[in-house]
Design an enzyme around this catalytic site. Structure first.
Site, PDB file in Angstrom:
ATOM      1  N   GLU A  79     -18.075  15.216  -4.536  1.00 54.94           N
ATOM      2  CA  GLU A  79     -19.467  15.025  -4.118  1.00 54.94           C
ATOM      3  C   GLU A  79     -19.783  15.968  -2.956  1.00 54.94           C
ATOM      4  O   GLU A  79     -20.837  16.589  -2.907  1.00 54.94           O
ATOM      5  CB  GLU A  79     -19.694  13.569  -3.702  1.00 54.94           C
ATOM      6  CG  GLU A  79     -21.115  13.305  -3.215  1.00 54.94           C
ATOM      7  CD  GLU A  79     -21.356  11.852  -2.789  1.00 54.94           C
ATOM      8  OE1 GLU A  79     -20.378  11.138  -2.498  1.00 54.94           O
ATOM      9  OE2 GLU A  79     -22.529  11.448  -2.748  1.00 54.94           O
ATOM     10  N   GLY A  93     -22.307   3.088  -7.150  1.00 51.63           N
ATOM     11  CA  GLY A  93     -22.318   1.844  -6.367  1.00 51.63           C
ATOM     12  C   GLY A  93     -21.063   1.724  -5.531  1.00 51.63           C
ATOM     13  O   GLY A  93     -20.129   1.000  -5.915  1.00 51.63           O
TER      14      GLY A  93
HETATM   15  C1  LIG Z   1     -30.224   8.988   1.607  1.00 51.02           C
HETATM   16  C2  LIG Z   1     -28.957   8.237   1.370  1.00 51.02           C
HETATM   17  C3  LIG Z   1     -28.491   8.096   0.076  1.00 51.02           C
HETATM   18  C4  LIG Z   1     -27.310   7.382  -0.176  1.00 51.02           C
HETATM   19  N1  LIG Z   1     -26.900   7.222  -1.485  1.00 51.02           N
HETATM   20  C5  LIG Z   1     -25.800   6.457  -1.747  1.00 51.02           C
HETATM   21  C6  LIG Z   1     -25.402   6.196  -3.108  1.00 51.02           C
HETATM   22  O1  LIG Z   1     -26.024   6.655  -4.060  1.00 51.02           O
HETATM   23  N2  LIG Z   1     -24.326   5.407  -3.317  1.00 51.02           N
HETATM   24  C7  LIG Z   1     -23.586   4.865  -2.290  1.00 51.02           C
HETATM   25  O2  LIG Z   1     -22.608   4.177  -2.555  1.00 51.02           O
HETATM   26  N3  LIG Z   1     -23.951   5.098  -0.979  1.00 51.02           N
HETATM   27  C8  LIG Z   1     -25.040   5.877  -0.698  1.00 51.02           C
HETATM   28  N4  LIG Z   1     -25.419   6.108   0.609  1.00 51.02           N
HETATM   29  C9  LIG Z   1     -24.672   5.449   1.673  1.00 51.02           C
HETATM   30  C10 LIG Z   1     -23.845   6.386   2.517  1.00 51.02           C
HETATM   31  O3  LIG Z   1     -22.679   6.796   1.857  1.00 51.02           O
HETATM   32  C11 LIG Z   1     -23.541   5.591   3.802  1.00 51.02           C
HETATM   33  O4  LIG Z   1     -24.776   5.424   4.468  1.00 51.02           O
HETATM   34  C12 LIG Z   1     -22.558   6.289   4.705  1.00 51.02           C
HETATM   35  O5  LIG Z   1     -21.274   6.285   4.119  1.00 51.02           O
HETATM   36  C13 LIG Z   1     -22.488   5.604   6.087  1.00 51.02           C
HETATM   37  O6  LIG Z   1     -22.307   4.239   5.983  1.00 51.02           O
HETATM   38  P1  LIG Z   1     -23.276   3.202   6.754  1.00 51.02           P
HETATM   39  O7  LIG Z   1     -24.685   3.521   6.389  1.00 51.02           O
HETATM   40  O8  LIG Z   1     -22.769   1.835   6.481  1.00 51.02           O
HETATM   41  O9  LIG Z   1     -23.113   3.557   8.288  1.00 51.02           O
HETATM   42  P2  LIG Z   1     -21.914   3.102   9.246  1.00 51.02           P
HETATM   43  O10 LIG Z   1     -20.636   3.192   8.519  1.00 51.02           O
HETATM   44  O11 LIG Z   1     -22.286   1.804   9.861  1.00 51.02           O
HETATM   45  O12 LIG Z   1     -21.962   4.244  10.320  1.00 51.02           O
HETATM   46  C14 LIG Z   1     -23.050   4.340  11.245  1.00 51.02           C
HETATM   47  C15 LIG Z   1     -22.650   5.317  12.313  1.00 51.02           C
HETATM   48  O13 LIG Z   1     -21.544   4.798  13.049  1.00 51.02           O
HETATM   49  C16 LIG Z   1     -20.695   5.859  13.456  1.00 51.02           C
HETATM   50  N5  LIG Z   1     -19.347   5.681  12.876  1.00 51.02           N
HETATM   51  C17 LIG Z   1     -18.988   4.867  11.856  1.00 51.02           C
HETATM   52  N6  LIG Z   1     -17.663   4.975  11.618  1.00 51.02           N
HETATM   53  C18 LIG Z   1     -17.179   5.889  12.488  1.00 51.02           C
HETATM   54  C19 LIG Z   1     -15.869   6.436  12.711  1.00 51.02           C
HETATM   55  N7  LIG Z   1     -14.804   6.075  11.980  1.00 51.02           N
HETATM   56  N8  LIG Z   1     -15.751   7.367  13.692  1.00 51.02           N
HETATM   57  C20 LIG Z   1     -16.826   7.747  14.448  1.00 51.02           C
HETATM   58  N9  LIG Z   1     -18.074   7.256  14.268  1.00 51.02           N
HETATM   59  C21 LIG Z   1     -18.261   6.333  13.298  1.00 51.02           C
HETATM   60  C22 LIG Z   1     -21.328   7.141  12.963  1.00 51.02           C
HETATM   61  O14 LIG Z   1     -22.183   7.656  13.948  1.00 51.02           O
HETATM   62  C23 LIG Z   1     -22.172   6.677  11.792  1.00 51.02           C
HETATM   63  O15 LIG Z   1     -23.240   7.561  11.546  1.00 51.02           O
HETATM   64  C24 LIG Z   1     -26.580   6.830   0.890  1.00 51.02           C
HETATM   65  C25 LIG Z   1     -27.049   6.981   2.200  1.00 51.02           C
HETATM   66  C26 LIG Z   1     -28.218   7.670   2.442  1.00 51.02           C
HETATM   67  C27 LIG Z   1     -28.690   7.812   3.862  1.00 51.02           C
END
Ligand SMILES: Cc1cc2nc3c(=O)[nH]c(=O)nc-3n(C[C@H](O)[C@H](O)[C@H](O)COP(=O)(O)OP(=O)(O)OC[C@H]3O[C@@H](n4cnc5c(N)ncnc54)[C@H](O)[C@@H]3O)c2cc1C
Length: 383
Positions: free
Chosen positions: A246, A129
């Site tokens: 990871e 989480g």
């Molecule tokens: C299939 C799947 C399983 C997952 N499982 C888990 C889990 O078990 N536990 C958990 O805690 N999380 C989990 N996640 C979450 C995952 O770690 C996050 O989706 C990821 O860290 C991105 O965060 P966000 O989705 O909030 O996207 P955002 O942070 O909003 O990012 C969206 C996009 O914005 C751009 N961006 C954001 N920041 C930057 C930057 N600094 N520089 C350049 N571009 C940027 C990139 O293009 C990025 O792809 C999972 C995600 C998926 C898709």
């Protein structure tokens, strides 16, 4: 850097492959890894228990915790062989690769006694989480709050994108314990039983797969202080190391290669001439991506051995190749198989799912590039 497997490692791989073949449910695919049905949850536990019996679940752990101190290369072989078989460990790869090691490094003796043995026996599912609606790439912006109240914390907030939450007995939960301190301070890890009152797991509907991801809502959840991992407000150090583990702990290249092998045989069965130069070119390029991902994964493992507690930039380099590799393999499957690649339940169909999510799960691609810029090239932090 080591470039070939020793005889012992080759024998280890063969014995492991035999164990997986004997113990994995026949027909298990990566679709089942999300454990969409209760029967899949049970199958994962049965498989992990059998793998543990055969000595292949946590051999890389210290002897004191039930392992035999096998090398990280054997750990990688386990990852390659299980991924090749569609990861019948479900989410338990997280237990063995980074949740267990974090408990060993930071847990009290009571916590280690309570949590480690069930992991070595394959009896327990954990979920991670960390991510929140406004704290994914910028994880340090997390807001899920734990307020100290005597011998307990009271947790309120939301986690999102949590894999395996529906099947987990415990959550490795990152919370904010000091909202006034800088973002990377004031965070704490709690080890939270998922059956605790006030926890609600909701599946996030998505077009890809059943039980792929969830949100977890915490409303006045009471967690004893004895469930805190490490010191209060020092959770970030634990998380940083867990995330690096990871990123090197998943041998996605092995599964992608397996999907390509299947695609070649499926295409042949559907009358596609795989020796046609344009088809061979597409497949050859996709196999080359897998090889590149494999090589960088090995570099990241070598770095983990030589500098286990450092900033580990090669974990980000490896991850930055793995995401595009998954996508390239998905595209190759579609190009070679045409409509057949989208036939529900096939390996190629699933590859389209993993290829779509791989650029964001376990850390977005652009964020990995940012890490590489800072850690390898000494560039300033991205905005
Ligand atoms: C299939 C799947 C399983 C997952 N499982 C888990 C889990 O078990 N536990 C958990 O805690 N999380 C989990 N996640 C979450 C995952 O770690 C996050 O989706 C990821 O860290 C991105 O965060 P966000 O989705 O909030 O996207 P955002 O942070 O909003 O990012 C969206 C996009 O914005 C751009 N961006 C954001 N920041 C930057 C930057 N600094 N520089 C350049 N571009 C940027 C990139 O293009 C990025 O792809 C999972 C995600 C998926 C898709």
């Amino acid at each position: 850097m080591k470039l070939d497997w020793t005889d012992e490692e080759t024998e280890f791989r063969a014995a492991l492959r035999a164990s997986i073949q004997t113990n994995a449910r026949p027909g298990w695919t990566l679709d089942d890894r999300d454990m969409p049905e209760p029967a899949d949850v049970e199958a994962v536990k049965r498989f992990c228990a059998a793998l543990g019996e055969d000595g292949f679940l946590t051999p890389h752990w210290p002897r004191a915790y039930g392992g035999r101190e096998a090398s990280p290369w054997e750990q990688l072989i386990i990852s390659e062989e299980t991924w090749r078989a569609g990861e019948p460990r479900g989410g338990q790869y997280m237990n063995t690769n980074w949740i267990g090691p974090a408990l060993m490094a930071h847990g009290t003796s009571d916590q280690q006694a309570q949590y480690l043995t069930p992991i070595t026996k394959g009896e327990v599912n954990w979920c991670q989480g960390f991510s929140e609606p406004d704290a994914g790439s910028d994880l340090a912006a997390l807001r899920c709050r734990a307020v100290r109240d005597g011998d307990t914390y009271v947790v309120n907030g939301q986690k999102v994108w949590t894999s395996y939450a529906h099947a987990a007995e415990y959550c490795f939960l990152l919370v904010r314990t000091d909202p006034d301190s800088p973002k990377r301070e004031g965070n704490t890890i709690l080890l939270v039983p998922m059956a605790t009152p006030g926890i609600e797991v909701r599946e996030i509907p998505n077009p890809y797969a059943h039980h792929l991801i969830h949100e977890i809502l915490f409303t006045d959840v009471i967690v004893p202080v004895s469930c805190r991992l490490g010191d209060e407000n020092r959770g970030w150090d634990i998380v940083r190391n867990a995330l690096a583990n990871e990123r090197v702990g998943i041998a996605r290249h092995a599964h992608s290669e397996h999907v390509l092998d299947r695609t070649v045989s499926d295409a042949t069965n559907h009358g596609v001439d795989v020796d046609d130069p344009s088809v061979a070119d597409t497949l050859g390029m996709a196999y080359a991506w897998c090889e590149a991902a494999r090589a960088m994964n090995y570099v990241a493992v070598a770095e983990r051995i030589s500098d286990p507690h450092g900033s580990r930039p090669m974990a980000a380099v490896s991850r930055s190749i793995t995401g595009p590799m998954e996508r390239e393999v998905a595209w190759a499957c579609q190009e070679v198989l045409g409509d057949q690649a989208l036939a529900g339940g096939t390996e190629a169909d699933r590859q389209v799912v993993t290829g779509t999510t791989a650029m964001i799960a376990a850390g977005a691609y652009e964020v990995q590039l940012d890490l590489i810029g800072r850690l390898c090239l000494d560039l300033p932090r991205g905005k």
